[in-house]
Design an enzyme around this catalytic site. Structure first.
Site, short mmCIF file in Angstrom:
data_model
loop_
_atom_site.label_atom_id
_atom_site.label_comp_id
_atom_site.label_asym_id
_atom_site.label_seq_id
_atom_site.Cartn_x
_atom_site.Cartn_y
_atom_site.Cartn_z
N CYS A 67 0.96 -1.44 -0.10
CA CYS A 67 0.21 0.58 -0.09
C CYS A 67 0.48 0.98 0.08
O CYS A 67 1.11 2.31 -0.95
CB CYS A 67 -0.74 -0.13 1.34
SG CYS A 67 -2.42 -0.88 0.98
N ASP B 83 10.72 -6.05 -8.88
CA ASP B 83 11.28 -7.02 -7.60
C ASP B 83 12.16 -6.36 -6.78
O ASP B 83 13.14 -6.58 -7.97
CB ASP B 83 10.91 -8.49 -7.58
CG ASP B 83 10.89 -8.69 -6.27
OD1 ASP B 83 9.84 -9.86 -5.91
OD2 ASP B 83 12.05 -8.54 -5.31
N HIS C 21 -6.11 -2.64 -0.24
CA HIS C 21 -5.54 -4.36 -0.19
C HIS C 21 -6.84 -4.81 -0.18
O HIS C 21 -6.91 -5.30 0.41
CB HIS C 21 -5.22 -2.70 1.88
CG HIS C 21 -4.50 -4.72 2.14
ND1 HIS C 21 -2.57 -4.48 2.36
CD2 HIS C 21 -5.57 -4.93 3.12
CE1 HIS C 21 -3.25 -5.32 3.12
NE2 HIS C 21 -3.85 -5.85 3.57
N ASN D 247 1.94 -16.38 -4.45
CA ASN D 247 2.43 -16.85 -2.90
C ASN D 247 1.31 -16.67 -1.93
O ASN D 247 1.00 -15.78 -1.79
CB ASN D 247 3.54 -17.15 -2.59
CG ASN D 247 4.86 -17.45 -3.42
OD1 ASN D 247 4.72 -18.20 -4.31
ND2 ASN D 247 6.09 -16.54 -3.12
N GLY E 107 5.11 -20.06 0.87
CA GLY E 107 5.14 -18.58 0.67
C GLY E 107 5.70 -16.61 0.92
O GLY E 107 6.45 -16.21 0.09
N THR F 15 5.16 -13.19 1.86
CA THR F 15 6.14 -12.69 2.78
C THR F 15 5.84 -11.14 3.09
O THR F 15 5.65 -10.27 4.26
CB THR F 15 7.71 -12.49 2.75
OG1 THR F 15 7.43 -11.98 1.22
CG2 THR F 15 8.18 -13.62 2.47
N HIS G 234 -0.48 -8.73 1.24
CA HIS G 234 -0.62 -7.58 0.11
C HIS G 234 -1.03 -8.04 -1.24
O HIS G 234 0.06 -8.32 -1.63
CB HIS G 234 -0.49 -5.94 -0.15
CG HIS G 234 -1.17 -5.44 -1.15
ND1 HIS G 234 -1.70 -4.65 -1.08
CD2 HIS G 234 -1.44 -5.49 -2.46
CE1 HIS G 234 -2.22 -3.74 -1.90
NE2 HIS G 234 -2.42 -4.40 -2.73
N HIS H 251 -0.08 -10.37 -4.54
CA HIS H 251 0.65 -9.97 -5.66
C HIS H 251 0.25 -10.66 -6.21
O HIS H 251 0.69 -12.03 -5.90
CB HIS H 251 2.14 -9.53 -4.81
CG HIS H 251 2.15 -9.60 -3.87
ND1 HIS H 251 2.03 -10.14 -2.55
CD2 HIS H 251 3.64 -11.00 -4.29
CE1 HIS H 251 3.00 -10.80 -1.89
NE2 HIS H 251 3.79 -12.32 -2.79
N HIS I 285 3.30 -12.76 -9.01
CA HIS I 285 4.86 -12.24 -9.45
C HIS I 285 5.00 -13.00 -10.86
O HIS I 285 4.25 -13.77 -11.45
CB HIS I 285 5.95 -13.82 -9.10
CG HIS I 285 6.44 -13.16 -7.91
ND1 HIS I 285 7.57 -12.75 -6.44
CD2 HIS I 285 5.45 -13.50 -6.73
CE1 HIS I 285 7.00 -12.02 -5.66
NE2 HIS I 285 5.92 -13.35 -5.47
#
Ligand code: AMP
Ligand code: ZN
Length: 113
Positions: A7, A30, A46, A86, A92, A94, A97, A99, A101
């Site tokens: 956010c 990233d 969010h 993830n 996995g 971390t 929020h 997301h 990849h």
């Protein structure tokens, strides 16, 4: 959400290297790339994780995949790419929020580790 890293990135409170943006989606490189091209694509609202997607917010998922196709064209990823989400501790995740990849520019093993 005030104490959410992504956010804060969306609001510009934490710097990021923008790859793509529209009214629904923000994408940035990233900080710890796992492939020569590694972007993180997030909804501009969010949503804590893939486990929280419902009828109200699922439109953001299709907007994210529209962004994936646009980024792939813009970045010339015609050789292929992988989109990964993830979710939760075993998945996995971390950052809390939602997301996606977007990984590309190397051969990606399957199945992943
Ligand atoms: P995940 O582990 O699936 O929750 O993905 C979180 C991703 O966010 C990781 O790949 C991190 O490298 C990435 N990340 C964490 N902080 C930042 C940041 N400030 N800018 C860009 N990417 C970040
Ligand atoms: Zn957030």
């Amino acid at each position: 959400m005030d104490d959410c890293l992504f956010c804060k990135i969306i609001k510009g409170e934490i710097p990021s290297k923008k790859v793509y943006e529209d009214n629904f989606v923000y994408a940035f490189l990233d900080i710890e790339p796992q492939a020569p091209f590694h972007a993180v694509i997030v909804p501009k609202v969010h949503i804590a994780s893939a486990a929280e997607i419902d009828e109200e917010n699922s439109m953001y998922v299709s907007k994210i995949y529209e962004a994936v196709a646009k980024i792939a064209k813009k970045e010339n990823l015609q050789k292929g790419f992988r989109v990964v989400t993830n979710c939760g501790e075993d998945g996995g995740q971390t950052v809390g929020h939602l997301h996606f990849h977007l990984l590309a520019r190397r051969y990606l093993q399957w199945p992943p580790g």
